[in-house]
Design a protein around this motif. Structure first.
Motif, short mmCIF file in Angstrom:
data_model
loop_
_atom_site.label_atom_id
_atom_site.label_comp_id
_atom_site.label_asym_id
_atom_site.label_seq_id
_atom_site.Cartn_x
_atom_site.Cartn_y
_atom_site.Cartn_z
N VAL A 71 0.83 -1.20 0.00
CA VAL A 71 0.00 0.00 0.00
C VAL A 71 0.87 1.26 0.00
O VAL A 71 0.61 2.21 -0.77
N ARG A 72 1.90 1.28 0.84
CA ARG A 72 2.77 2.45 0.91
C ARG A 72 3.44 2.71 -0.43
O ARG A 72 3.55 3.86 -0.88
N GLU A 86 0.94 4.10 -3.01
CA GLU A 86 0.58 5.48 -2.71
C GLU A 86 1.74 6.44 -2.99
O GLU A 86 1.54 7.54 -3.49
N ARG A 87 2.95 5.99 -2.70
CA ARG A 87 4.12 6.84 -2.95
C ARG A 87 4.30 7.09 -4.44
O ARG A 87 4.75 8.17 -4.85
N ARG A 124 1.82 7.05 -6.54
CA ARG A 124 0.54 7.59 -7.02
C ARG A 124 -0.15 6.66 -8.01
O ARG A 124 -0.67 7.09 -9.06
N SER A 156 -3.31 4.43 -8.55
CA SER A 156 -4.66 4.23 -8.03
C SER A 156 -4.91 2.74 -7.81
O SER A 156 -4.62 1.92 -8.68
N TYR A 157 -5.46 2.38 -6.64
CA TYR A 157 -5.66 0.96 -6.31
C TYR A 157 -6.89 0.79 -5.44
O TYR A 157 -7.44 1.74 -4.89
N ARG A 158 -7.31 -0.46 -5.33
CA ARG A 158 -8.35 -0.85 -4.38
C ARG A 158 -8.00 -2.22 -3.83
O ARG A 158 -7.44 -3.07 -4.55
#
Length: 286
Positions: free
Chosen positions: A200-201, A204-205, A207, A209-211
């Motif tokens: 996850v990190r 996000e770092r 950028r 997009s995920y679920r």
């Protein structure tokens, strides 16, 4: 045909496990130049390049990966022969807490070999999350812990856990197009798993997009979910089983760091049989 040299094989395996000639040298009680010399002789003996050397270390070539499987088996058999002929025996009961990320395809065979070598040993194995194994040390629930950790930024100090092997992390999917969907359907273990947090990190770092599309209770469930096409996951190299495809940069996914597998350090006053089993597991699992 001239046989392979067992010391050269031990050197080769150590380089693969520790990631470079210089990192393997102190564990072999050899200089880096001596390690290089042994590798040169082994490659000359087989007429094959076994390692790819670079600024970041050394990794096995395709021929090297083939040899690595044989080398581990030969080293384990050598150790078993020494124990058998010297009369060393293990008797008693020992509980091992093991992360299921660790070599799932071969750990069963390794434990079976231990039972064959030491029929008087009662070895109980529990599969648990690495975070729990680390947090529970010392714990009355198990005698020896084997946990996965994110690769550290500093070398281990004396008295700390024993590094067994280091592995790269890869994005995997059911096919090569699996990682192109946005938001990216991510498959992972439940919250509290260090690898899930890292995944996850990292997304996000960068950028991306995920679920979180699916939460599996263990690595086996994660592998099945990936193979079924439910999404993509991040797995260590030895956990990538049949039906899973490594996803390259074309999928737009960020590179991942390495993970390490450690045997937790001995406890003060532990039973001699536990210490012997830890030493034996260290040799077998490497």
């Amino acid at each position: 045909m001239r046989a392979l040299d067992i010391d050269q094989l031990r050197t080769f395996v150590a380089i693969c496990d520790y990631g470079s000639l210089s990192a393997a040298a102190p564990h072999l009680c050899l200089s880096t130049s001596a390690v290089s010399e042994q590798m040169g002789k082994l490659e000359q003996r087989l007429s094959q390049s076994l390692l790819t050397r670079g600024k970041t270390g050394a990794t096995p070539t395709a021929h090297g990966r083939r040899l690595l499987r044989h080398a581990r088996d030969l080293l384990a058999l050598s150790e078993a022969a020494v124990r058998d002929l010297t009369g060393e025996s293990l008797e008693g009961e020992v509980c091992l807490a093991l992360t299921d990320y660790f070599r799932p395809a071969s750990v069963t065979q390794l434990l079976q070999r231990l039972r064959v070598d030491y029929p008087g040993l009662r070895l109980n194995v529990m599969v648990a999350k690495s975070a729990w194994i680390d947090a529970s040390e010392p714990s009355p629930e198990f005698d020896i812990g084997l946990a996965m950790r994110l690769a550290p930024t500093r070398p281990a100090s004396a008295g700390e856990s024993t590094l067994l092997r280091r592995e790269r992390l890869f994005w995997v999917g059911a096919d090569r197009n699996a990682g192109r969907e946005r938001p990216l359907p991510v498959l992972a273990l439940p919250a509290g798993c260090a690898l899930q947090a890292l995944t996850v990190r990292t997304l996000e770092r960068h950028r991306v997009s995920y679920r979180l599309a699916h939460s599996a209770s263990g690595v086996t469930g994660l592998q099945l979910a990936v193979a079924a096409g439910l999404g993509v996951a991040c797995l260590n190299e030895s956990s990538i089983g049949p039906g899973l495809v490594r996803l390259g940069t074309a999928s737009g996914l960020p590179p991942m760091q390495e993970v390490e597998f450690h045997l937790l350090p001995p406890r003060r006053g532990e039973a001699p049989v536990v210490s012997k089993v830890r030493d034996t597991l260290r040799e077998l699992f490497r």
